[in-house]
Design a protein around this motif. Structure first.
Motif, PDB file in Angstrom:
ATOM      1  N   ASP A  45     -95.900  73.143 -63.719  1.00 54.84           N
ATOM      2  CA  ASP A  45     -96.151  74.299 -62.834  1.00 54.84           C
ATOM      3  C   ASP A  45     -97.773  74.499 -62.614  1.00 54.84           C
ATOM      4  OD1 ASP A  45     -95.256  76.569 -61.203  1.00 54.84           O
ATOM      5  OD2 ASP A  45     -96.191  77.860 -62.446  1.00 54.84           O
ATOM      6  N   ASP A  46     -98.769  74.225 -63.706  1.00 54.21           N
ATOM      7  CA  ASP A  46     -99.938  74.639 -63.705  1.00 54.21           C
ATOM      8  C   ASP A  46    -100.391  73.326 -62.872  1.00 54.21           C
ATOM      9  OD1 ASP A  46     -99.860  76.630 -65.276  1.00 54.21           O
ATOM     10  OD2 ASP A  46    -100.499  75.524 -67.140  1.00 54.21           O
TER      11      ASP A  46
ATOM     12  N   ALA B 195    -102.902  73.928 -59.577  1.00 53.65           N
ATOM     13  CA  ALA B 195    -104.023  73.237 -59.340  1.00 53.65           C
ATOM     14  C   ALA B 195    -104.287  72.466 -58.071  1.00 53.65           C
ATOM     15  CB  ALA B 195    -104.355  72.150 -60.436  1.00 53.65           C
ATOM     16  N   PHE B 196    -103.081  71.727 -57.679  1.00 50.19           N
ATOM     17  CA  PHE B 196    -103.049  71.208 -56.402  1.00 50.19           C
ATOM     18  C   PHE B 196    -103.246  72.079 -55.311  1.00 50.19           C
ATOM     19  CE2 PHE B 196    -100.229  70.364 -52.692  1.00 50.19           C
ATOM     20  CZ  PHE B 196    -100.943  69.457 -52.100  1.00 50.19           C
ATOM     21  N   THR B 197    -102.582  73.263 -55.193  1.00 52.90           N
ATOM     22  CA  THR B 197    -102.371  74.216 -54.187  1.00 52.90           C
ATOM     23  C   THR B 197    -103.886  74.629 -54.220  1.00 52.90           C
ATOM     24  OG1 THR B 197    -100.285  74.813 -54.625  1.00 52.90           O
ATOM     25  CG2 THR B 197    -101.539  76.417 -53.455  1.00 52.90           C
ATOM     26  N   GLN B 198    -104.476  75.098 -55.143  1.00 56.11           N
ATOM     27  CA  GLN B 198    -106.049  75.549 -55.128  1.00 56.11           C
ATOM     28  C   GLN B 198    -107.044  74.533 -54.611  1.00 56.11           C
ATOM     29  OE1 GLN B 198    -107.345  77.096 -58.677  1.00 56.11           O
ATOM     30  NE2 GLN B 198    -109.193  77.686 -58.213  1.00 56.11           N
ATOM     31  N   TYR B 199    -106.670  73.470 -55.106  1.00 57.67           N
ATOM     32  CA  TYR B 199    -107.703  72.244 -54.538  1.00 57.67           C
ATOM     33  C   TYR B 199    -107.346  72.146 -53.074  1.00 57.67           C
ATOM     34  CZ  TYR B 199    -109.948  67.858 -54.267  1.00 57.67           C
ATOM     35  OH  TYR B 199    -110.760  66.907 -54.231  1.00 57.67           O
TER      36      TYR B 199
ATOM     37  N   GLU C 223    -100.700  77.164 -47.384  1.00 61.49           N
ATOM     38  CA  GLU C 223    -100.192  77.120 -48.834  1.00 61.49           C
ATOM     39  C   GLU C 223     -98.832  76.912 -48.450  1.00 61.49           C
ATOM     40  OE1 GLU C 223    -101.767  80.037 -51.226  1.00 61.49           O
ATOM     41  OE2 GLU C 223    -103.711  79.005 -51.349  1.00 61.49           O
ATOM     42  N   HIS C 224     -98.101  77.922 -47.753  1.00 62.06           N
ATOM     43  CA  HIS C 224     -96.674  77.980 -47.525  1.00 62.06           C
ATOM     44  C   HIS C 224     -96.149  76.503 -46.954  1.00 62.06           C
ATOM     45  CE1 HIS C 224     -92.689  79.665 -46.422  1.00 62.06           C
ATOM     46  NE2 HIS C 224     -92.682  78.771 -45.504  1.00 62.06           N
ATOM     47  N   PHE C 225     -97.070  75.893 -46.333  1.00 65.32           N
ATOM     48  CA  PHE C 225     -96.494  74.646 -45.887  1.00 65.32           C
ATOM     49  C   PHE C 225     -96.925  73.152 -46.590  1.00 65.32           C
ATOM     50  CE2 PHE C 225     -96.168  76.982 -41.695  1.00 65.32           C
ATOM     51  CZ  PHE C 225     -94.694  76.601 -41.340  1.00 65.32           C
ATOM     52  N   VAL C 226     -97.506  73.742 -47.765  1.00 65.82           N
ATOM     53  CA  VAL C 226     -98.092  72.450 -48.453  1.00 65.82           C
ATOM     54  C   VAL C 226     -97.090  71.407 -49.182  1.00 65.82           C
ATOM     55  CG1 VAL C 226     -98.573  71.967 -51.112  1.00 65.82           C
ATOM     56  CG2 VAL C 226     -99.770  74.027 -49.864  1.00 65.82           C
ATOM     57  N   GLY C 227     -95.744  71.902 -49.391  1.00 66.47           N
ATOM     58  CA  GLY C 227     -95.023  70.832 -49.632  1.00 66.47           C
ATOM     59  C   GLY C 227     -94.473  70.254 -48.357  1.00 66.47           C
TER      60      GLY C 227
END
Length: 489
Positions: A303-304, A308-312, A9-13
């Motif tokens: 932000d939501d 949602a993307f991060t969780q997905y 998740e830290h590298f998502v972006g």
């Protein structure tokens, strides 16, 4: 696994496929909605309702905004070093990407690209391709939503020469003689990516000759008739990469883009909900006019969407429930799964549909640890007869983090692909071991070396025109095995 997920998740972006956008230039475009431009619609929703609608609109609109940002740099902003040229012309890049190409993340370095920004407002375009029998090529047709709505090329249409009519959603004319078929775009702007296979450096001249035979012309020129008039309206400046994540101006620009996307019947109710809060064609979303509570709702809604993307990503993509094979395709294939569409745009915008190319990605090694060339060495072993099953070619490309770009190295090698197989070293059983590390594995093994950066990285496998076994799971990607840990700090 929890720690691994947090690291991912830290590298998502960091895996965003992006293009640098600079300043606005003078370029015009037509829209039937321009005369109906209205002021900001009054927000007719409670802050709670507004927050939910903003989240929904952001997830829906992100791929459109990111694609517009790319096309703006390519076909609008003449001051941008990434500018390719005018709309409705083919612009050839007679080389593959290198580490000096920094505008697009996770670039393909297998095939020289040609680009077409298609403005279909006034009339269709006739796209002609030569006979190409000795190599793979493809034209990927992408609408403003980032649906892959058509293909021309080795897999889709064969090796013969042909002309194809690319038409917008409102065109109602007759199909002229000399055109093989009509390709219909759901949106008034479209993007066509041409890929032409390159075998080696000496083959570049042959690729350039093929690229010179890709032609595009307005239908009126093809027919020898008078072109229709084109009313104009200037493009608006897109947001920067960072501002796109949290600026309320996102929704004003999204409303501008809706002018070019006639409503799809399946989305009538959805667009009506967006219009309730001033998001839609002919509207202007003015965040400055919102109350403090409403503005906070907008910020929270954006932000939501990212949460949602991060969780997905963590629950669906990182676990393998869905892959790139699920994330790119037609509207019908994606079935209006907007969170999947956003995720695909964030992680690799303009990915091919699975029939054209499949993209297994190595983010971690066989033990689930993130990849790092500063302290680790890795191997990837292909058993004899077990190379990626493709009708065309495959490749394995190195990308450094956090930039997600090709990485500088002393042998200027950014990938290993199937044209290189005859030069790779095999073991006694006929297998191939690839050495993935920062330092040379030694002169005797350098033919099989894919250089890694001295730091974090990830690897993308590309399977062009994959065979069924590459898609149905009967062929498995080999494990990336950590084999050595350097003693350097």
């Amino acid at each position: 696994m929890t720690s691994i997920r947090k690291k991912l998740e830290h590298f998502v972006g960091l895996f965003v496929f992006v293009t640098v956008i600079l300043t606005l230039s003078a370029c015009d475009i037509t829209t039937p909605a321009e005369d109906s431009k209205s002021q900001t619609a009054a927000v007719r929703a409670t802050p709670t309702e507004l927050r939910e609608l903003i989240k929904e609109a952001y997830i829906y609109g992100f791929p459109m905004m990111d694609s517009y940002r790319i096309q703006y740099s390519y076909f609008v902003d003449q001051s941008n070093p990434e500018y390719k040229g005018a709309w409705n012309e083919v612009h050839n890049m007679a080389r593959v990407f290198t580490p000096q190409d920094k505008a697009i993340q996770t670039p393909n370095s297998d095939t020289p690209y040609s680009f077409l920004g298609a403005d279909l407002r006034a009339e269709p375009l006739v796209i002609s391709v030569p006979a190409i029998k000795d190599r793979y090529y493809s034209l990927q047709f992408i609408d403003m939503y980032t649906h892959n709505f058509a293909y021309v090329g080795s897999r889709a249409t064969g090796t013969e020469a042909g002309s194809y009519l690319l038409a917008g959603p409102r065109w109602q004319g007759e199909v002229p003689e000399g055109v093989k078929s009509v390709i219909r775009s759901e949106t008034e702007l479209a993007f066509v990516l041409f890929r032409t296979q390159l075998f080696n450096d000496a083959d570049l001249v042959a690729v350039q000759k093929i690229q010179a035979q890709y032609t595009v012309q307005p239908l009126s020129r093809f027919l020898g008739t008078t072109p229709p008039p084109i009313p104009t309206v200037p493009f608006v400046k897109p947001l920067s990469v960072e501002a796109q994540k949290n600026s309320p101006e996102f929704f004003d620009i999204l409303s501008f883009l809706f002018q070019f996307t006639p409503p799809h019947p399946s989305e009538t109710a959805l667009l009506a909900r967006f219009a309730k809060v001033g998001i839609g064609a002919g509207k202007s979303f003015d965040a400055a006019s919102l109350s403090p509570a409403e503005r906070q709702a907008v910020t929270d809604g954006m932000d939501d969407a990212w949460k949602a993307f991060t969780q997905y990503k963590a629950e669906v993509i990182d676990t393998g429930k869905k892959s790139s094979a699920d994330g790119f395709g037609t509207r019908k294939f994606l079935d209006n799964d907007y969170l999947l569409r956003m995720s695909s745009a964030v992680l690799g915008i303009y990915g091919n549909s699975k029939e054209e190319a499949n993209y297994p990605v190595y983010f971690t090694d066989s033990e689930g640890e993130l990849l790092d060339g500063a302290s680790n060495h890795y191997t990837l072993y292909f058993k004899a007869g077990k190379l990626p099953p493709v009708n065309s070619f495959w490749s394995l490309t190195m990308y450094e983090l956090p930039a997600s770009l090709l990485t500088e190295n002393p042998i200027n090698r950014y990938l290993i692909n199937s044209p290189m197989v005859p030069d790779l070293i095999r073991d006694a059983e006929g297998g191939i071991t690839l050495y993935i590390q920062n330092e040379s594995p030694g002169k005797e093994k350098e033919a099989n070396w894919l250089p890694a950066p001295k730091g974090p990285f990830f690897i993308v496998m590309r399977e062009y025109w994959p065979k069924p076994e590459a898609l149905d799971g009967s062929w498995k990607t080999p494990d990336l095995v950590r084999t050595a840990i350097s003693l350097q700090p």
